[in-house]
Design an enzyme around this catalytic site. Sequence first.
Site, PDB file in Angstrom:
ATOM      1  N   LEU A   1       0.877  -1.172   0.000  1.00 32.62           N
ATOM      2  CA  LEU A   1       0.000   0.000   0.000  1.00 32.62           C
ATOM      3  C   LEU A   1       0.911   1.218   0.000  1.00 32.62           C
ATOM      4  O   LEU A   1       1.884   1.270   0.760  1.00 32.62           O
ATOM      5  CB  LEU A   1      -0.873   0.028   1.263  1.00 32.62           C
ATOM      6  N   ASP A   2       0.610   2.194  -0.853  1.00 30.81           N
ATOM      7  CA  ASP A   2       1.440   3.390  -0.852  1.00 30.81           C
ATOM      8  C   ASP A   2       1.108   4.239   0.371  1.00 30.81           C
ATOM      9  O   ASP A   2       0.160   3.954   1.108  1.00 30.81           O
ATOM     10  CB  ASP A   2       1.304   4.171  -2.166  1.00 30.81           C
ATOM     11  N   LEU A   3       1.894   5.260   0.595  1.00 28.46           N
ATOM     12  CA  LEU A   3       1.763   6.099   1.778  1.00 28.46           C
ATOM     13  C   LEU A   3       0.388   6.741   1.893  1.00 28.46           C
ATOM     14  O   LEU A   3      -0.101   6.979   2.990  1.00 28.46           O
ATOM     15  CB  LEU A   3       2.854   7.182   1.760  1.00 28.46           C
TER      16      LEU A   3
END
Length: 159
Positions: A14-16
């Site tokens: 999951l990206d930031l």
Amino acid sequence: LSGVRERVYPVGRLDLESEGLLLLTNDGELAHLLTHPRYHVPRVYRVWVEGVPSDEVLQAFHRGIPLEDGVTAPAQAKLVDKTASSAVLEITLYEGKKRQVRRMCAALGHPVRRLVRIAIGPLTLGHLPPGRWRSLTPEEVSALYAAANLVKGETFVLE
């Protein structure tokens, strides 16, 4: 991870700016099965986008969307809710390119405002608070293997 002494492998990423279900496992075989597109294990996202996608735009997900690193594999997209200026979609992917949901939506003219992964195969996010974790039950592990059409301990060839 406090209290976890074994090496764990992430199943996807999951990206930031994203949130939701993040599966970590000490079973490298399971991590491979769940992330490789060959095993067709779905990852489901709840996605808040700008604008309201037309039926034609939703069908584009099924055909695959051209991105700079190639055309995406067919995905499923359905409209869950909408207002005059935004919509909530449920998008199901079977591959995991970097920032794929965000890039697909942007390419179709509907930038993402919020993205939450709500399921990996049969495992759903449920009510676990952000930043918390729990161990999977043996039944959940079996269900994850079954989602890849394999039985735990079955051998397979890595590509």
